[in-house]
Scaffold this active site. Structure first.
Site, PDB file in Angstrom:
ATOM      1  N   GLU A   1      -6.452  -0.592  -7.583  1.00 58.80           N
ATOM      2  CA  GLU A   1      -5.956  -0.386  -8.399  1.00 58.80           C
ATOM      3  C   GLU A   1      -4.537  -0.945  -8.345  1.00 58.80           C
ATOM      4  O   GLU A   1      -4.032  -2.349  -8.186  1.00 58.80           O
ATOM      5  CB  GLU A   1      -5.397   1.114  -7.260  1.00 58.80           C
ATOM      6  CG  GLU A   1      -6.112   1.693  -6.751  1.00 58.80           C
ATOM      7  CD  GLU A   1      -5.345   3.248  -5.030  1.00 58.80           C
ATOM      8  OE1 GLU A   1      -5.799   3.654  -5.403  1.00 58.80           O
ATOM      9  OE2 GLU A   1      -4.746   1.985  -5.235  1.00 58.80           O
TER      10      GLU A   1
ATOM     11  N   SER B   1       0.797  -1.457  -0.022  1.00 60.54           N
ATOM     12  CA  SER B   1      -0.139  -0.101   0.093  1.00 60.54           C
ATOM     13  C   SER B   1       0.863   1.117  -0.001  1.00 60.54           C
ATOM     14  O   SER B   1       0.066   2.609  -0.284  1.00 60.54           O
ATOM     15  CB  SER B   1      -0.735   0.124   1.459  1.00 60.54           C
ATOM     16  OG  SER B   1      -0.565  -0.670   2.565  1.00 60.54           O
TER      17      SER B   1
ATOM     18  N   ASN C   1      -5.192   6.172  -1.117  1.00 60.92           N
ATOM     19  CA  ASN C   1      -3.949   6.627  -0.439  1.00 60.92           C
ATOM     20  C   ASN C   1      -4.028   7.774  -0.438  1.00 60.92           C
ATOM     21  O   ASN C   1      -2.341   8.253   0.784  1.00 60.92           O
ATOM     22  CB  ASN C   1      -2.908   5.486   0.524  1.00 60.92           C
ATOM     23  CG  ASN C   1      -3.590   4.435   0.646  1.00 60.92           C
ATOM     24  OD1 ASN C   1      -5.191   4.499   1.434  1.00 60.92           O
ATOM     25  ND2 ASN C   1      -3.148   3.066   0.898  1.00 60.92           N
TER      26      ASN C   1
ATOM     27  N   HIS D   1      -3.423  -3.478  -6.076  1.00 58.11           N
ATOM     28  CA  HIS D   1      -2.984  -2.921  -4.571  1.00 58.11           C
ATOM     29  C   HIS D   1      -4.995  -2.772  -4.347  1.00 58.11           C
ATOM     30  O   HIS D   1      -5.530  -2.553  -4.548  1.00 58.11           O
ATOM     31  CB  HIS D   1      -3.146  -1.203  -4.439  1.00 58.11           C
ATOM     32  CG  HIS D   1      -3.223  -0.857  -2.533  1.00 58.11           C
ATOM     33  ND1 HIS D   1      -4.018   0.496  -2.548  1.00 58.11           N
ATOM     34  CD2 HIS D   1      -3.347  -1.100  -2.270  1.00 58.11           C
ATOM     35  CE1 HIS D   1      -4.004   0.489  -1.818  1.00 58.11           C
ATOM     36  NE2 HIS D   1      -3.351  -0.388  -0.409  1.00 58.11           N
TER      37      HIS D   1
HETATM   38  P1  NAI Z   1      -0.932  -9.552   7.936  1.00 57.34           P
HETATM   39  O1  NAI Z   1       0.331  -8.306   8.993  1.00 57.34           O
HETATM   40  O2  NAI Z   1      -2.298  -9.043   9.058  1.00 57.34           O
HETATM   41  O3  NAI Z   1      -0.134 -10.314   7.404  1.00 57.34           O
HETATM   42  C1  NAI Z   1       0.882 -10.554   7.165  1.00 57.34           C
HETATM   43  C2  NAI Z   1       1.211 -11.978   6.661  1.00 57.34           C
HETATM   44  O4  NAI Z   1       2.088 -11.993   5.650  1.00 57.34           O
HETATM   45  C3  NAI Z   1       1.416 -12.802   7.935  1.00 57.34           C
HETATM   46  O5  NAI Z   1       0.118 -13.919   8.097  1.00 57.34           O
HETATM   47  C4  NAI Z   1       2.607 -13.530   8.439  1.00 57.34           C
HETATM   48  O6  NAI Z   1       3.096 -14.622   8.239  1.00 57.34           O
HETATM   49  C5  NAI Z   1       3.500 -13.492   6.768  1.00 57.34           C
HETATM   50  N1  NAI Z   1       4.758 -12.932   6.323  1.00 57.34           N
HETATM   51  C6  NAI Z   1       5.066 -11.987   6.585  1.00 57.34           C
HETATM   52  N2  NAI Z   1       6.538 -12.365   6.175  1.00 57.34           N
HETATM   53  C7  NAI Z   1       6.295 -13.685   5.484  1.00 57.34           C
HETATM   54  C8  NAI Z   1       7.738 -13.962   4.381  1.00 57.34           C
HETATM   55  N3  NAI Z   1       8.782 -13.396   4.374  1.00 57.34           N
HETATM   56  N4  NAI Z   1       7.086 -15.098   4.110  1.00 57.34           N
HETATM   57  C9  NAI Z   1       5.912 -15.691   4.146  1.00 57.34           C
HETATM   58  N5  NAI Z   1       4.700 -15.531   4.362  1.00 57.34           N
HETATM   59  C10 NAI Z   1       5.135 -14.264   5.247  1.00 57.34           C
HETATM   60  O7  NAI Z   1      -0.486  -8.563   7.360  1.00 57.34           O
HETATM   61  P2  NAI Z   1      -1.931  -7.167   6.027  1.00 57.34           P
HETATM   62  O8  NAI Z   1      -2.793  -6.129   6.578  1.00 57.34           O
HETATM   63  O9  NAI Z   1      -1.672  -8.611   5.446  1.00 57.34           O
HETATM   64  O10 NAI Z   1      -1.239  -6.418   5.007  1.00 57.34           O
HETATM   65  C11 NAI Z   1      -0.413  -7.023   3.517  1.00 57.34           C
HETATM   66  C12 NAI Z   1      -0.251  -6.169   2.243  1.00 57.34           C
HETATM   67  O11 NAI Z   1      -1.472  -5.327   2.270  1.00 57.34           O
HETATM   68  C13 NAI Z   1       1.237  -5.225   3.296  1.00 57.34           C
HETATM   69  O12 NAI Z   1       2.255  -4.809   2.175  1.00 57.34           O
HETATM   70  C14 NAI Z   1       0.139  -3.787   3.685  1.00 57.34           C
HETATM   71  O13 NAI Z   1       0.477  -2.593   3.563  1.00 57.34           O
HETATM   72  C15 NAI Z   1      -1.035  -4.608   2.513  1.00 57.34           C
HETATM   73  N6  NAI Z   1      -2.275  -4.004   2.068  1.00 57.34           N
HETATM   74  C16 NAI Z   1      -2.943  -4.002   3.500  1.00 57.34           C
HETATM   75  C17 NAI Z   1      -4.255  -3.178   3.448  1.00 57.34           C
HETATM   76  C18 NAI Z   1      -4.770  -3.974   4.981  1.00 57.34           C
HETATM   77  O14 NAI Z   1      -5.843  -2.505   5.233  1.00 57.34           O
HETATM   78  N7  NAI Z   1      -4.535  -4.116   5.730  1.00 57.34           N
HETATM   79  C19 NAI Z   1      -4.546  -2.774   2.441  1.00 57.34           C
HETATM   80  C20 NAI Z   1      -4.516  -2.808   1.500  1.00 57.34           C
HETATM   81  C21 NAI Z   1      -2.849  -2.976   1.712  1.00 57.34           C
END
Ligand code: NAI
Length: 485
Positions: free
Chosen positions: A154, A121, A192, A142
């Site tokens: 996006e 994001s 954003n 995105h």
């Molecule tokens: P989250 O913290 O809920 O989940 C991330 C997951 O990735 C975890 O289960 C973790 O174990 C896993 N992980 C971390 N490093 C890893 C690796 N090297 N290999 C494999 N698995 C790995 O994060 P979330 O909120 O789902 O965000 C994920 C991505 O999406 C980020 O880039 C964030 O910026 C983006 N994003 C998040 C939004 C939100 O509202 N939470 C909205 C739009 C984009």
């Protein structure tokens, strides 16, 4: 596009990865979710089951489809499980170095035709792509949270993405029921970055001593937004919202509009992160405070005088006339003004009341004066607010007293949102139509900011912004080249 037979890889079984896996499986794709944490995978499986179960309970999904959908999803802690995927979407921790490492490893094991996409994001798609041997098949997709609900995606190309990859990625998203908007690889993409002033202006008003419930009430009841900026930031989480602001700010040098707000930084420092910690802008352990509505014991006045020129206030005058108040035309009054007894009330234009000679009260803006249910007003000391309050009560409008603050609350937020959107269009981030659509679909705004700005009047918008920039002595309010024209 036929989804049966399409194999989707999802990296990361967190909030976003789970949502992406769910909609892919619902669309008929075979899905493999990879996460390095076995715990996250186990939790992910249970969370997806529960999400689908809720859909069945609400009648949004046939019960027999539930096991069919979950049957399409595999959970794996080995990256190799993604080797025959056609599209892999990464949704792991927001760290450039870690995302680069994962994609470098991934590109060695997937087929030459596989599209690789990041759900970042705030990072640069180009910066992630620069680690790849074959960057032409890499793009940004995105999604918005919650993924199954929010319709916007996006789509972002890096400087090396092949056009055919953009077309194929867009086709898959459309088949999943998403509205795809192509955005340039700029910090925060469309939503954003353009939506930032919504929060920033909410916190600025809070910093100027206005009660949070008054700010939120005005943005909802006069601004027409579904939720006020401060309540929304408590819902999102102050840490998440501030991190998004900080990331856009750190990647954009020198644009004052993206300056961070100390009021929000202070909440994050104190650990007052919003609903999830029980306290943020509001104390969520108690009923939320009611806005400080003005009351009046006096009857509504029988008549007012109005300037008849075309004005955003016209909808208000019609409402007052329809309620039986005699609305007389008096073109000796300045434009955007009305007179109640001896009191001249003007629509705000970005200047403070103190800089408006001959005006006794300033009315804050409403998106639509024909439907607003609350308005803000600033009054000279000693002004009797009873007649105005009573008159507005008669047509179902509550009144809130605001300090003499340039742009008051709603005007300042709305002109800054339109300004940010025009700036984004001007810089080619996306077309004006797509920017508007993105804000509606991705941030739940009631209307596109550029569409609103055009209806309000680009010249009026530029005048308001110039007033704000000069009174506040801040470049943050300088009109975008597009609105300055
Ligand atoms: P989250 O913290 O809920 O989940 C991330 C997951 O990735 C975890 O289960 C973790 O174990 C896993 N992980 C971390 N490093 C890893 C690796 N090297 N290999 C494999 N698995 C790995 O994060 P979330 O909120 O789902 O965000 C994920 C991505 O999406 C980020 O880039 C964030 O910026 C983006 N994003 C998040 C939004 C939100 O509202 N939470 C909205 C739009 C984009």
């Amino acid at each position: 596009m036929d989804m049966i037979g399409l194999h989707i890889g999802v990296i990361g079984a967190g909030t976003m990865g789970l949502g992406i896996a769910q909609i892919a499986a619902q669309a008929g794709c075979r899905v493999t979710v990879f996460d390095q944490s076995a715990q996250a995978l186990a939790r992910g499986g249970a969370a997806m089951d529960a999400a689908l179960e809720r859909m069945v309970a609400k009648g949004r999904l046939a019960a027999d489809l539930r096991s069919e959908i979950t049957g399409r999803v595999r959970w794996d802690d080995q990256l190799h499980a993604l080797s025959n995927a056609h599209l892999v979407i990464e949704a792991i921790v927001e760290r450039l170095d870690i995302k680069r490492d994962v994609f470098s490893a991934l590109e060695q094991i997937v087929g030459a035709d596989c599209i690789l996409a990041t759900n970042t994001s705030s990072l640069s798609v180009d910066a992630i792509a620069s680690a790849l041997r074959w960057p032409d098949r890499f793009c940004g997709l995105h999604f918005f949270n919650p993924v199954p609900v929010m319709r916007l995606v996006e789509l972002i190309a890096s400087s090396r993405t092949a056009p055919s990859v953009m077309t194929r990625a867009a086709k898959v998203m459309t088949a999943w029921g998403k509205q795809v908007i192509v955005a340039r690889d700029v910090p925060g993409f469309i939503v954003n970055s353009v939506a930032r002033p919504y929060y920033a202006e909410g916190f600025a008003a809070l910093g100027d001593g206005i009660a949070p419930q008054d700010i939120d009430a005005l943005m909802v009841e006069a601004g027409g937004f579904r939720i006020g900026p401060l309540a929304l930031s408590d819902l999102i989480g102050q840490d998440i919202n501030y991190a998004a602001a900080a990331s856009v700010h750190s990647r954009i040098a020198g644009i004052a509009r993206f300056e961070l707000r100390r009021e929000q930084a202070a909440l994050v420092e104190r650990g007052d992160l919003g609903q999830k910690t029980g306290r943020g802008v509001y104390d969520h352990g108690k009923p939320l405070p009611l806005p400080n509505w003005l009351t009046s014991e006096k009857p509504a006045p029988a008549h007012i005088q109005v300037h008849a020129a075309d004005s955003p206030l016209q909808g208000l005058f019609t409402r007052l006339a329809n309620s039986g108040i005699c609305v007389e035309r008096n073109d000796a009054l300045p434009p955007d003004c009305f007179k109640l007894g001896e009191c001249v009330i003007a629509l705000g234009d970005g200047l403070p009341l103190a800089a408006r000679p001959g005006v006794d009260m300033l009315l804050d803006l409403a998106r639509d004066f024909a439907t607003a249910t609350a308005l803000g007003v600033t009054a000279l000391r000693g002004t009797d607010l009873n007649p105005l309050t009573a008159m507005f009560h008669r047509v179902g409008i509550n009144l809130l007293l605001l300090p003499d603050r340039p742009g008051q609350v709603v005007l300042r937020s709305m002109v800054q949102l339109a300004n940010a959107a025009l700036d984004a269009a001007n810089h080619g981030v996306a077309s004006p139509e797509d920017i508007d659509k993105a804000l509606i679909l991705g941030a739940n705004h009631p209307q596109g900011p550029i569409d609103w700005g055009c209806g309000y009047g680009i010249e009026r918008l530029a005048v308001n912004l110039r007033h704000l920039a000069s009174v506040l002595q801040s470049d943050a309010y300088l009109p975008s080249a597009a609105s300055a024209k």
